[in-house]
Design a protein around this motif. Structure first.
Motif, PDB file in Angstrom:
ATOM      1  N   SER A  51     111.906  58.652  72.614  1.00 57.88           N
ATOM      2  CA  SER A  51     112.837  59.044  73.551  1.00 57.88           C
ATOM      3  C   SER A  51     113.450  60.422  73.434  1.00 57.88           C
ATOM      4  O   SER A  51     113.565  61.285  74.229  1.00 57.88           O
ATOM      5  CB  SER A  51     113.671  57.940  73.754  1.00 57.88           C
ATOM      6  OG  SER A  51     114.677  57.404  72.781  1.00 57.88           O
ATOM      7  N   TRP A  52     114.050  60.655  71.972  1.00 63.58           N
ATOM      8  CA  TRP A  52     114.808  61.649  71.734  1.00 63.58           C
ATOM      9  C   TRP A  52     113.802  62.971  71.658  1.00 63.58           C
ATOM     10  O   TRP A  52     114.083  64.090  71.835  1.00 63.58           O
ATOM     11  CB  TRP A  52     115.750  61.569  70.441  1.00 63.58           C
ATOM     12  CG  TRP A  52     116.795  61.121  70.945  1.00 63.58           C
ATOM     13  CD1 TRP A  52     117.302  59.794  70.911  1.00 63.58           C
ATOM     14  CD2 TRP A  52     117.870  62.055  71.597  1.00 63.58           C
ATOM     15  NE1 TRP A  52     118.549  59.632  71.660  1.00 63.58           N
ATOM     16  CE2 TRP A  52     119.187  60.671  71.983  1.00 63.58           C
ATOM     17  CE3 TRP A  52     118.166  63.192  72.226  1.00 63.58           C
ATOM     18  CZ2 TRP A  52     120.148  61.170  72.604  1.00 63.58           C
ATOM     19  CZ3 TRP A  52     119.307  63.457  72.478  1.00 63.58           C
ATOM     20  CH2 TRP A  52     120.271  62.613  73.082  1.00 63.58           C
ATOM     21  N   LEU A  53     112.482  62.647  71.255  1.00 67.92           N
ATOM     22  CA  LEU A  53     111.521  63.711  71.412  1.00 67.92           C
ATOM     23  C   LEU A  53     111.076  64.136  72.567  1.00 67.92           C
ATOM     24  O   LEU A  53     111.232  65.797  72.743  1.00 67.92           O
ATOM     25  CB  LEU A  53     109.917  63.115  70.853  1.00 67.92           C
ATOM     26  CG  LEU A  53     109.067  64.264  70.979  1.00 67.92           C
ATOM     27  CD1 LEU A  53     109.253  65.309  70.112  1.00 67.92           C
ATOM     28  CD2 LEU A  53     107.661  63.299  70.635  1.00 67.92           C
ATOM     29  N   ALA A  54     111.197  63.601  73.749  1.00 70.99           N
ATOM     30  CA  ALA A  54     111.440  64.119  74.986  1.00 70.99           C
ATOM     31  C   ALA A  54     112.562  64.792  75.461  1.00 70.99           C
ATOM     32  O   ALA A  54     112.475  65.874  76.020  1.00 70.99           O
ATOM     33  CB  ALA A  54     111.235  62.892  76.140  1.00 70.99           C
ATOM     34  N   LEU A  76     105.678  65.728  75.193  1.00 68.55           N
ATOM     35  CA  LEU A  76     106.040  64.922  76.112  1.00 68.55           C
ATOM     36  C   LEU A  76     104.914  64.008  76.355  1.00 68.55           C
ATOM     37  O   LEU A  76     105.375  62.583  76.762  1.00 68.55           O
ATOM     38  CB  LEU A  76     106.314  65.835  77.516  1.00 68.55           C
ATOM     39  CG  LEU A  76     107.450  66.753  77.332  1.00 68.55           C
ATOM     40  CD1 LEU A  76     107.337  67.675  78.792  1.00 68.55           C
ATOM     41  CD2 LEU A  76     108.718  66.153  77.402  1.00 68.55           C
ATOM     42  N   PHE A  77     103.933  64.293  76.281  1.00 65.88           N
ATOM     43  CA  PHE A  77     102.734  63.219  76.269  1.00 65.88           C
ATOM     44  C   PHE A  77     102.884  62.186  75.331  1.00 65.88           C
ATOM     45  O   PHE A  77     102.755  60.964  75.613  1.00 65.88           O
ATOM     46  CB  PHE A  77     101.448  63.860  76.184  1.00 65.88           C
ATOM     47  CG  PHE A  77     100.309  63.003  75.937  1.00 65.88           C
ATOM     48  CD1 PHE A  77      99.387  62.272  76.938  1.00 65.88           C
ATOM     49  CD2 PHE A  77      99.832  62.506  74.703  1.00 65.88           C
ATOM     50  CE1 PHE A  77      98.790  61.303  76.847  1.00 65.88           C
ATOM     51  CE2 PHE A  77      98.593  61.828  74.426  1.00 65.88           C
ATOM     52  CZ  PHE A  77      98.361  61.069  75.591  1.00 65.88           C
ATOM     53  N   LEU A  78     103.278  62.443  73.945  1.00 71.26           N
ATOM     54  CA  LEU A  78     103.392  61.554  72.957  1.00 71.26           C
ATOM     55  C   LEU A  78     104.712  60.745  73.100  1.00 71.26           C
ATOM     56  O   LEU A  78     104.604  59.453  72.876  1.00 71.26           O
ATOM     57  CB  LEU A  78     103.517  62.260  71.555  1.00 71.26           C
ATOM     58  CG  LEU A  78     102.133  62.994  71.242  1.00 71.26           C
ATOM     59  CD1 LEU A  78     102.547  63.643  69.765  1.00 71.26           C
ATOM     60  CD2 LEU A  78     101.068  61.860  70.751  1.00 71.26           C
ATOM     61  N   ALA A  79     105.590  61.354  73.632  1.00 75.78           N
ATOM     62  CA  ALA A  79     106.860  60.502  73.821  1.00 75.78           C
ATOM     63  C   ALA A  79     106.601  59.520  74.952  1.00 75.78           C
ATOM     64  O   ALA A  79     107.066  58.407  74.908  1.00 75.78           O
ATOM     65  CB  ALA A  79     107.943  61.445  74.331  1.00 75.78           C
TER      66      ALA A  79
END
Length: 469
Positions: free
Chosen positions: A172-175, A225-228
């Motif tokens: 979530s924080w990656l996004a 964003l894809f991975l998140a």
């Protein structure tokens, strides 16, 4: 002799126009800074374990070669004999899945419900040419033990459900870090627009680091964003909300019907007849046009058995049929082309996140994203170290990036409102985002109470002031 200052600031920043959302960009900048500083270790662990996961197909083939492969020693025996050989080693256990050898030199898998941990099965690997049992392993879904360990390490640090909070926090924080980083990078003042997407080669060490950090983040942002987004589908809290939403909107992955068969008692998937039933079901599916590697899933007594394509590197071949195990009649068909669009996208997204889509090319792309995330975290900490609160010679910085301007109440309310809305779907992110806002407010109050003047002129004076003595 007085020491030279580490860096000489530019001219004071021009006055920014007011407005209800004054200070929103500096607030986003500080959130990016604090989140990177605090959540960085979680992202680093996720990136390192994710990088390791990209290598699991090769690691699995090396670690479990005895189970996966068998020397070609003649024509394959009937599938009924292969299944019977596996059943003989696990008396009384129901068969949950049969995966016939997909290509020459590869073993047949027969899985059993052995009352293990959730998602685990006892799997017997059979030589398709001799019906000899090559190995018996406890597998996690379709993954063999070594991949199961790496998968659970990446997902939960081998801590089970409590450990899944770590991966949800990281995803979530990656996004948030990606979006906030885009805002910071695309709105910062630069000499040329190209510097927003291409790193600088000159300037101070910290300015070069910042430039590389921003440019690499820009290029990797879509992948992050894809991975998140796909990673959150496996998370403990957000994942359950995603599943509920997909169910409500009828976006779930469809399956062939397993409703009770009319006029047929079916057959239990255990005992002396399971091998023959598997052969009958498999032959019926092949005759109906199902090609390539498949898995046979026995149904409950009186229910149809399912035969499903297993080519994860190309999901369009994941067609399936339901077969009456007593007569071999096809009772239901489901082609991948008939799946809802959302279900197709979810299938492709999940397989791409796991490195299964398009084979090695997918693995290379994931490895590149993992490596990019690792260097971004390391660079972020290096930039913090060059800007740390205390520096040699007694010099100090006024605070974190963006601390020279306090946000207007409307800016804080906007971010807090987004945090509350996000918290409904992603509670781990929502709660931690509110915590960051409270932390920012507390640190701002502390700076105000210590009398630190956050204006550009004061910052310039402090940065150029020689050390005492």
């Amino acid at each position: 002799m007085t020491a030279a200052p580490e860096a000489r600031p530019g001219p004071p920043a021009p006055a920014r126009p007011g407005g209800p959302f004054r200070g929103l960009r500096p607030l986003v900048t500080r959130i990016h800074f604090y989140a990177g500083l605090i959540v960085g270790p979680f992202l680093l662990v996720a990136a390192i374990t994710g990088l390791l996961y990209t290598l699991t197909p090769q690691i699995e083939r090396w670690a479990h070669a005895d189970a996966l492969y068998a020397p070609v020693s003649g024509p394959e025996l009937p599938i009924a004999e292969q299944v019977a050989a596996a059943v003989a080693t696990q008396p009384g256990l129901p068969v949950t899945e049969v995966r016939p050898s997909p290509e020459p030199g590869v073993t047949t898998r027969v899985s059993f419900d052995a009352d293990l941990a959730p998602s685990y099965n006892r799997t017997v690997f059979v030589d398709p040419y001799t019906a000899d049992v090559r190995a018996t392993l406890d597998t996690y879904a379709e993954w063999l033990p070594v991949r199961a360990v790496i998968d659970n390490l990446h997902r939960s640090l081998l801590l089970g459900p409590p450990g899944q909070v770590y991966s949800e926090l990281a995803a979530s924080w990656l996004a948030v870090l990606t979006v906030s980083g885009l805002v910071v990078q695309l709105t910062r003042r630069v000499r040329a627009r190209r510097e927003r997407v291409l790193p600088r080669t000159g300037g101070s060490p910290r300015s070069r680091l910042m430039s590389w950090h921003g440019a690499v983040g820009i290029w990797a942002s879509v992948g992050f964003l894809f991975l998140a987004a796909t990673g959150l589908t496996w998370s403990q809290f957000a994942g359950s909300n995603v599943s509920s939403l997909r169910t409500a909107l009828d976006w779930t992955t469809p399956t062939v019907s397993g409703t009770p068969l009319t006029g047929s008692a079916g057959a239990p998937a255990v005992g002396d007849t399971v091998g023959a039933d598997t052969a009958l079901v498999l032959d019926a599916a092949r005759a109906d046009g199902l090609t390539g590697p498949v898995e046979v899933l026995p149904g409950d007594p009186g229910e149809a058995w399912s035969v499903i394509g297993t080519v994860r590197s190309w999901p369009t071949r994941m067609d399936s049929v339901a077969v009456d195990p007593a007569s071999g009649a096809i009772v239901d068909r489901l082609a991948f082309d008939d799946w809802p669009v959302a279900a197709k996208l979810a299938r492709w997204g999940v397989d791409a996140h796991m490195g299964l889509l398009f084979g090695v090319a997918n693995q290379i792309a994931l490895a590149a994203l993992a490596a990019a995330l690792i260097v971004l975290v390391v660079w972020g900490y290096r930039m913090w170290w060059l800007r740390r609160p205390t520096l040699p010679g007694g010099r100090r910085y006024a605070g974190p990036p963006g601390s020279r301007e306090r946000p207007a109440p409307a800016s804080v309310a906007l971010v807090a409102g987004l945090a509350l809305l996000i918290g409904l779907a992603m509670p781990v992110l929502g709660i931690s985002l509110v915590a960051f806002l409270l932390l920012d407010a507390a640190l701002a109050a502390r700076r105000a109470s210590t009398g630190v003047d956050p204006t550009p002129a004061a910052v310039s004076q402090r940065m150029t002031r020689p050390p005492n003595g």
